[in-house]
Design a protein around this motif. Structure first.
Motif, PDB file in Angstrom:
ATOM      1  N   VAL A 109       0.838  -1.206   0.000  1.00 25.35           N
ATOM      2  CA  VAL A 109       0.000   0.000   0.000  1.00 25.35           C
ATOM      3  C   VAL A 109       0.873   1.255   0.000  1.00 25.35           C
ATOM      4  O   VAL A 109       0.630   2.204  -0.761  1.00 25.35           O
ATOM      5  N   LEU A 110       1.896   1.268   0.829  1.00 22.21           N
ATOM      6  CA  LEU A 110       2.780   2.431   0.891  1.00 22.21           C
ATOM      7  C   LEU A 110       3.525   2.628  -0.431  1.00 22.21           C
ATOM      8  O   LEU A 110       3.701   3.765  -0.888  1.00 22.21           O
ATOM      9  N   ALA A 111       3.942   1.532  -1.040  1.00 24.11           N
ATOM     10  CA  ALA A 111       4.623   1.641  -2.337  1.00 24.11           C
ATOM     11  C   ALA A 111       3.679   2.210  -3.393  1.00 24.11           C
ATOM     12  O   ALA A 111       4.076   3.047  -4.223  1.00 24.11           O
ATOM     13  N   GLU A 112       2.419   1.778  -3.368  1.00 31.21           N
ATOM     14  CA  GLU A 112       1.444   2.291  -4.332  1.00 31.21           C
ATOM     15  C   GLU A 112       1.158   3.773  -4.096  1.00 31.21           C
ATOM     16  O   GLU A 112       0.977   4.539  -5.048  1.00 31.21           O
ATOM     17  N   LEU A 113       1.125   4.180  -2.846  1.00 35.56           N
ATOM     18  CA  LEU A 113       0.919   5.601  -2.549  1.00 35.56           C
ATOM     19  C   LEU A 113       2.115   6.435  -2.984  1.00 35.56           C
ATOM     20  O   LEU A 113       1.957   7.596  -3.404  1.00 35.56           O
ATOM     21  N   GLU A 114       3.308   5.878  -2.869  1.00 37.19           N
ATOM     22  CA  GLU A 114       4.494   6.588  -3.337  1.00 37.19           C
ATOM     23  C   GLU A 114       4.429   6.797  -4.855  1.00 37.19           C
ATOM     24  O   GLU A 114       4.842   7.840  -5.366  1.00 37.19           O
ATOM     25  N   ALA A 115       3.876   5.814  -5.551  1.00 32.96           N
ATOM     26  CA  ALA A 115       3.771   5.920  -7.010  1.00 32.96           C
ATOM     27  C   ALA A 115       2.615   6.808  -7.442  1.00 32.96           C
ATOM     28  O   ALA A 115       2.690   7.499  -8.466  1.00 32.96           O
ATOM     29  N   ASP A 116       1.521   6.807  -6.662  1.00 30.21           N
ATOM     30  CA  ASP A 116       0.332   7.581  -7.024  1.00 30.21           C
ATOM     31  C   ASP A 116      -0.385   7.963  -5.742  1.00 30.21           C
ATOM     32  O   ASP A 116      -1.043   7.132  -5.107  1.00 30.21           O
ATOM     33  N   ALA A 117      -0.267   9.215  -5.350  1.00 28.87           N
ATOM     34  CA  ALA A 117      -0.840   9.684  -4.088  1.00 28.87           C
ATOM     35  C   ALA A 117      -2.362   9.566  -4.063  1.00 28.87           C
ATOM     36  O   ALA A 117      -2.973   9.584  -2.991  1.00 28.87           O
ATOM     37  N   HIS A 118      -2.999   9.453  -5.235  1.00 26.68           N
ATOM     38  CA  HIS A 118      -4.463   9.378  -5.301  1.00 26.68           C
ATOM     39  C   HIS A 118      -4.954   7.956  -5.549  1.00 26.68           C
ATOM     40  O   HIS A 118      -6.137   7.751  -5.840  1.00 26.68           O
ATOM     41  N   ARG A 119      -4.066   6.989  -5.409  1.00 23.40           N
ATOM     42  CA  ARG A 119      -4.389   5.597  -5.736  1.00 23.40           C
ATOM     43  C   ARG A 119      -5.612   5.101  -4.973  1.00 23.40           C
ATOM     44  O   ARG A 119      -6.430   4.330  -5.512  1.00 23.40           O
ATOM     45  N   PHE A 120      -5.806   5.511  -3.733  1.00 25.18           N
ATOM     46  CA  PHE A 120      -6.881   4.973  -2.905  1.00 25.18           C
ATOM     47  C   PHE A 120      -7.974   6.009  -2.614  1.00 25.18           C
ATOM     48  O   PHE A 120      -8.732   5.846  -1.653  1.00 25.18           O
ATOM     49  N   ASP A 121      -8.065   7.037  -3.422  1.00 26.84           N
ATOM     50  CA  ASP A 121      -9.077   8.072  -3.180  1.00 26.84           C
ATOM     51  C   ASP A 121     -10.488   7.496  -3.168  1.00 26.84           C
ATOM     52  O   ASP A 121     -11.343   7.900  -2.362  1.00 26.84           O
ATOM     53  N   GLY A 122     -10.767   6.549  -4.070  1.00 31.81           N
ATOM     54  CA  GLY A 122     -12.094   5.946  -4.105  1.00 31.81           C
ATOM     55  C   GLY A 122     -12.404   5.162  -2.851  1.00 31.81           C
ATOM     56  O   GLY A 122     -13.539   5.200  -2.338  1.00 31.81           O
ATOM     57  N   VAL A 123     -11.420   4.453  -2.332  1.00 30.71           N
ATOM     58  CA  VAL A 123     -11.598   3.686  -1.103  1.00 30.71           C
ATOM     59  C   VAL A 123     -11.871   4.638   0.069  1.00 30.71           C
ATOM     60  O   VAL A 123     -12.758   4.394   0.899  1.00 30.71           O
ATOM     61  N   ILE A 124     -11.117   5.724   0.129  1.00 30.01           N
ATOM     62  CA  ILE A 124     -11.313   6.701   1.203  1.00 30.01           C
ATOM     63  C   ILE A 124     -12.688   7.352   1.091  1.00 30.01           C
ATOM     64  O   ILE A 124     -13.371   7.594   2.100  1.00 30.01           O
ATOM     65  N   GLY A 125     -13.131   7.611  -0.127  1.00 32.70           N
ATOM     66  CA  GLY A 125     -14.465   8.171  -0.316  1.00 32.70           C
ATOM     67  C   GLY A 125     -15.547   7.238   0.204  1.00 32.70           C
ATOM     68  O   GLY A 125     -16.518   7.680   0.853  1.00 32.70           O
TER      69      GLY A 125
END
Length: 315
Positions: free
Chosen positions: A271-287
């Motif tokens: 998860v942290l690696a994906e956030l490093e690559a794309d800070a908005h990767r989990f925006d839908g999940v957070i929504g």
């Protein structure tokens, strides 16, 4: 007039359970009931949260009347047993499923001590008690304060928040993951012994909330983290299974098999690696997480449920 007394352990550290007791008393008083907290030692009261409630102390030898209602947390079985001959009505409030039987002798049930009603904030605990205790259990909706637990996108930082009171998994994972590449730049924030304002502010700053405990009634801290816009990674703790969704269109968190610390560490690293690559990767999940928390931010629903239960009990 019927008086309602919530017995509360003299436990000074911040705890979601004792906070709930104070909040229930506050809600009942808002609804016009005569309600108070009962502590053992004189002048002891909890002030780390923001729910004002009157307190009486057993050290002052208060007199309880047959018209009173006494409410005992499931972690106080000695008081349930000692008050078995009380002429008024008594109720157990169970916020966790484990202590309901772990603190009794094998085969014992609350009914053996004259308890015939229970309340809880957790559907999982409700199902457990109806099965194990064979007792009527009323569900009182949980309430997450929307003045404290609120999403502030501009405050988010490279921080991972985690609890420490029930297990050490967060510390163990920090010791492993901080050696790995850019992950070491993330700040790990142990959420221990914080007053509610400081705790809520920490969740508002955290990008990740690490859910590591295994025996939760509702996993209220997860709902608080969701309301603050955290990406929740971790376990349902059993009770969180009612609102934590790990896949599909309604995904609101990143779920890991309960107790699988190896999988949790590897998943968090990914998860942290994906956030490093794309800070908005989990925006839908957070929504989706924000939508999950929203129904729990309704004090009127909690107040009405408490009023309905105690009105019926007193009649």
């Amino acid at each position: 007039m019927t008086r309602i007394f919530y017995f509360c352990p003299d436990f000074p550290q911040p705890s979601g359970g004792t906070r709930t007791l104070y909040r229930h008393v506050m809600r009942l008083r808002e609804a016009g009931f005569d309600a108070a907290i009962v502590h053992r030692e004189r002048d002891f009261r909890l002030t780390w949260h923001h729910y004002p409630a009157p307190v009486i102390w057993l050290a002052d030898r208060p007199r309880f009347e047959a018209t009173d209602i006494l409410v005992f947390p499931e972690v106080m079985p000695e008081w349930i047993q000692q008050t078995r001959h009380f002429a008024g009505r008594r109720v157990v409030i169970a916020l966790s499923w484990l202590p309901s039987y772990a603190r009794l002798q094998p085969g014992a049930r609350w009914q053996d001590f004259g308890i015939h009603q229970a309340i809880t904030t957790s559907p999982a605990v409700q199902r457990h008690l109806e099965w194990s205790m064979e007792i009527p259990v009323t569900l009182i909706p949980e309430c997450i304060d929307d003045e404290y637990y609120v999403y502030q996108p501009g405050q988010k930082a490279r921080e991972i928040g985690y609890m420490t009171r029930k297990d050490n998994s967060g510390d163990w994972l920090q010791g492993t993951l901080t050696r790995r590449g850019r992950i070491r730049e993330w700040r790990w924030v142990p959420l221990r012994n914080l007053d509610e304002t400081t705790y809520a502010q920490a969740l508002q700053r955290a990008t990740i909330y690490l859910a590591t405990t295994l025996q939760e009634g509702l996993h209220v801290s997860v709902l608080e983290a969701m309301a603050c816009g955290c990406l929740v990674v971790g376990y349902t703790g059993i009770g969180g299974g009612t609102h934590m969704v790990g896949e599909g269109d309604g995904q609101n968190c990143v779920l890991v098999e309960n107790g699988n610390l190896l999988q949790l560490g590897q998943t968090l690293e990914q998860v942290l690696a994906e956030l490093e690559a794309d800070a908005h990767r989990f925006d839908g999940v957070i929504g989706q997480a924000l939508e999950t928390a929203r129904p729990y931010q309704d004090p009127a629903r909690e107040r009405q449920a408490l009023a309905d239960f105690f009105t019926a009990l007193a009649s």
